[in-house]
Design an enzyme around this catalytic site. Structure first.
Site, PDB file in Angstrom:
ATOM      1  N   SER A 141     -28.102  49.356   9.383  1.00 33.20           N
ATOM      2  CA  SER A 141     -29.328  49.094  10.086  1.00 33.20           C
ATOM      3  C   SER A 141     -30.103  50.361  10.466  1.00 33.20           C
ATOM      4  O   SER A 141     -29.460  51.387  10.648  1.00 33.20           O
ATOM      5  CB  SER A 141     -28.882  48.301  11.611  1.00 33.20           C
ATOM      6  OG  SER A 141     -29.985  48.060  12.398  1.00 33.20           O
ATOM      7  N   TYR A 153     -23.411  48.225  19.219  1.00 30.81           N
ATOM      8  CA  TYR A 153     -24.144  47.968  17.803  1.00 30.81           C
ATOM      9  C   TYR A 153     -24.585  49.196  17.052  1.00 30.81           C
ATOM     10  O   TYR A 153     -24.268  49.227  15.733  1.00 30.81           O
ATOM     11  CB  TYR A 153     -25.330  47.090  18.103  1.00 30.81           C
ATOM     12  CG  TYR A 153     -25.946  46.524  16.855  1.00 30.81           C
ATOM     13  CD1 TYR A 153     -25.546  45.550  16.022  1.00 30.81           C
ATOM     14  CD2 TYR A 153     -27.164  47.154  16.391  1.00 30.81           C
ATOM     15  CE1 TYR A 153     -25.889  45.037  14.964  1.00 30.81           C
ATOM     16  CE2 TYR A 153     -27.778  46.638  15.166  1.00 30.81           C
ATOM     17  CZ  TYR A 153     -27.018  45.543  14.567  1.00 30.81           C
ATOM     18  OH  TYR A 153     -27.780  45.021  13.429  1.00 30.81           O
TER      19      TYR A 153
HETATM   20  N1  LIG Z   1     -32.304  40.755  10.924  1.00 29.51           N
HETATM   21  C1  LIG Z   1     -32.423  42.026  11.460  1.00 29.51           C
HETATM   22  O1  LIG Z   1     -33.307  42.366  12.142  1.00 29.51           O
HETATM   23  C2  LIG Z   1     -31.391  42.919  10.896  1.00 29.51           C
HETATM   24  C3  LIG Z   1     -31.556  44.405  11.022  1.00 29.51           C
HETATM   25  C4  LIG Z   1     -30.612  45.158  10.626  1.00 29.51           C
HETATM   26  C5  LIG Z   1     -29.656  44.939  10.234  1.00 29.51           C
HETATM   27  N2  LIG Z   1     -29.084  43.638  10.198  1.00 29.51           N
HETATM   28  C6  LIG Z   1     -27.864  43.344   9.721  1.00 29.51           C
HETATM   29  O2  LIG Z   1     -27.595  42.437   8.582  1.00 29.51           O
HETATM   30  C7  LIG Z   1     -26.670  41.656   8.742  1.00 29.51           C
HETATM   31  C8  LIG Z   1     -26.995  40.289   8.315  1.00 29.51           C
HETATM   32  O3  LIG Z   1     -27.459  39.625   9.626  1.00 29.51           O
HETATM   33  P1  LIG Z   1     -28.827  38.690   9.839  1.00 29.51           P
HETATM   34  O4  LIG Z   1     -30.014  39.263  10.247  1.00 29.51           O
HETATM   35  O5  LIG Z   1     -28.909  37.902   8.293  1.00 29.51           O
HETATM   36  O6  LIG Z   1     -28.147  37.545  10.800  1.00 29.51           O
HETATM   37  P2  LIG Z   1     -27.852  36.272  10.758  1.00 29.51           P
HETATM   38  O7  LIG Z   1     -28.917  35.367  10.380  1.00 29.51           O
HETATM   39  O8  LIG Z   1     -27.483  36.145  12.257  1.00 29.51           O
HETATM   40  O9  LIG Z   1     -26.649  36.102   9.879  1.00 29.51           O
HETATM   41  C9  LIG Z   1     -25.460  36.666  10.130  1.00 29.51           C
HETATM   42  C10 LIG Z   1     -24.440  36.107   9.287  1.00 29.51           C
HETATM   43  O10 LIG Z   1     -23.054  37.085   9.743  1.00 29.51           O
HETATM   44  C11 LIG Z   1     -22.058  35.873   9.660  1.00 29.51           C
HETATM   45  N3  LIG Z   1     -20.848  36.315  10.767  1.00 29.51           N
HETATM   46  C12 LIG Z   1     -21.302  36.591  12.163  1.00 29.51           C
HETATM   47  N4  LIG Z   1     -19.948  36.573  12.739  1.00 29.51           N
HETATM   48  C13 LIG Z   1     -19.156  36.404  11.723  1.00 29.51           C
HETATM   49  C14 LIG Z   1     -17.617  36.435  12.089  1.00 29.51           C
HETATM   50  N5  LIG Z   1     -16.967  36.515  13.011  1.00 29.51           N
HETATM   51  N6  LIG Z   1     -16.986  36.270  10.970  1.00 29.51           N
HETATM   52  C15 LIG Z   1     -17.780  35.741   9.653  1.00 29.51           C
HETATM   53  N7  LIG Z   1     -19.056  35.978   9.449  1.00 29.51           N
HETATM   54  C16 LIG Z   1     -19.858  36.148  10.530  1.00 29.51           C
HETATM   55  C17 LIG Z   1     -22.626  34.567  10.149  1.00 29.51           C
HETATM   56  O11 LIG Z   1     -22.262  33.442   9.934  1.00 29.51           O
HETATM   57  P3  LIG Z   1     -21.236  32.404  10.772  1.00 29.51           P
HETATM   58  O12 LIG Z   1     -21.841  32.298  12.139  1.00 29.51           O
HETATM   59  O13 LIG Z   1     -21.332  31.038  10.082  1.00 29.51           O
HETATM   60  O14 LIG Z   1     -20.039  33.108  10.831  1.00 29.51           O
HETATM   61  C18 LIG Z   1     -24.041  34.690   9.572  1.00 29.51           C
HETATM   62  O15 LIG Z   1     -23.819  34.077   8.074  1.00 29.51           O
HETATM   63  C19 LIG Z   1     -26.113  42.000  10.011  1.00 29.51           C
HETATM   64  O16 LIG Z   1     -24.673  42.865   9.744  1.00 29.51           O
HETATM   65  C20 LIG Z   1     -26.961  42.799  10.756  1.00 29.51           C
HETATM   66  O17 LIG Z   1     -26.211  43.672  11.645  1.00 29.51           O
HETATM   67  C21 LIG Z   1     -30.036  42.812  10.555  1.00 29.51           C
END
Ligand SMILES: NC(=O)c1ccc[n+]([C@@H]2O[C@H](COP(=O)([O-])OP(=O)(O)OC[C@H]3O[C@@H](n4cnc5c(N)ncnc54)[C@H](OP(=O)(O)O)[C@@H]3O)[C@@H](O)[C@H]2O)c1
Length: 268
Positions: A141, A153
């Protein structure tokens, strides 16, 4: 996306960026293994992608905050000889300051953001080395460079950046590509889960998940390890690291206004 991968495993495929990786890779003909906790969501997505693209999709429900489940998934990876792409995408934003954390959120974050990517990457590498071909994407990130995003984080995401960069150096003589993707604010379920009020953040700062994923997959054809998608995010990452603006950014972070502006709700 130029390179076509035979099989990819995506963690956190039940929502957001992980689901988008699944859709774009499926459209390119890649077979998939989808991992997350919410089994029904994974099965629904798997059925849709099989039907639409005629690919093979397996679902492997796993809670990556539980160490024994991470090792069970690592065994599955070792048995999947034709795995060519591993996407360590699962993650979540913390809600608690460390001193108030009574739910072991910090330890869970370490397991999901650090232990799981390390264990799963180590499981995937031997088969990739044998074929001299493969790739690993670690979802970091811009928070990896930021003093605004919380002790756990930011630091776990910073780990993924340095892990990726140094791992690529260990693999320089091979055909294996490592990427640390560093998105900024992206429309997914992430902020809802983290209790962040999206409305309080200017629209200009957001990107769509499909664009972020397209940039990540395209960048696998190039040489960059650290990939920051979007011009604005690259400027933000630069300002946070440049010696001239580094101190200013740290001073702003101490005002604490940024977190308040973002409407962070803390679990008590
Ligand atoms: N969105 C942003 O602004 C942003 C920015 C920078 C980086 N990121 C990174 O991008 C990645 C994806 O995030 P996203 O934005 O797509 O968020 P999201 O829509 O909330 O998706 C998160 C995913 O991670 C899974 N997850 C969470 N905890 C878990 C666990 N204990 N075991 C297995 N799976 C787990 C969730 O699935 P379940 O709940 O079904 O387990 C879900 O599929 C993350 O690493 C996040 O830190 C996001």
């Amino acid at each position: 996306m130029k390179m076509v991968y035979r099989k990819a495993l995506i963690t956190g495929a039940s929502a957001g960026l992980g689901e988008e990786y699944a859709r774009q890779l499926a459209a390119a003909g890649t077979d998939l293994i989808l991992v997350a906790r919410r089994k029904e969501r994974l099965e629904k997505l798997a059925a849709e992608l099989r039907e639409k693209f005629g690919i093979a999709v397996e679902v492997f429900p796993t809670d990556l905050s539980r160490e024994e489940e991470v090792y069970r998934l690592a065994d599955k990876i070792r048995q999947t000889e034709d795995l060519e792409l591993l996407i360590n995408n699962a993650g979540f934003g913390g809600r608690s300051k460390l001193y108030r954390d009574q739910t072991q959120e910090a330890e869970q974050m370490v397991r999901v953001h650090i232990t799981a990517p390390v264990v799963l990457t180590r499981a995937a590498l031997p088969a990739m080395m044998k074929r001299n071909r493969g790739a690993v994407i670690n979802l970091a990130s811009v928070a990896a460079f930021s003093p605004f995003s919380g002790a756990m984080y930011s630091s776990t995401k910073a780990f993924l950046v340095m892990f990726s960069e140094n791992l690529q150096n260990e693999l320089l003589e091979t055909g294996i590509k490592i990427q640390a993707l560093c998105p900024g604010l992206t429309h997914t379920e992430f902020h809802q889960v983290a209790g962040i009020n999206k409305e309080a953040i200017p629209g200009l700062l957001w990107m769509k998940a499909d664009r972020v994923v397209r940039i990540s997959l395209k960048a696998l054809n190039g040489k960059k390890v650290i990939v920051v998608p979007g011009c604005r995010n690259r400027i933000i990452a630069f300002l946070m690291r440049c010696p001239w603006t580094f101190s200013l950014m740290r001073w702003l972070a101490r005002l604490g206004k940024i977190r308040k502006m973002a409407g962070m709700k803390e679990k008590q």
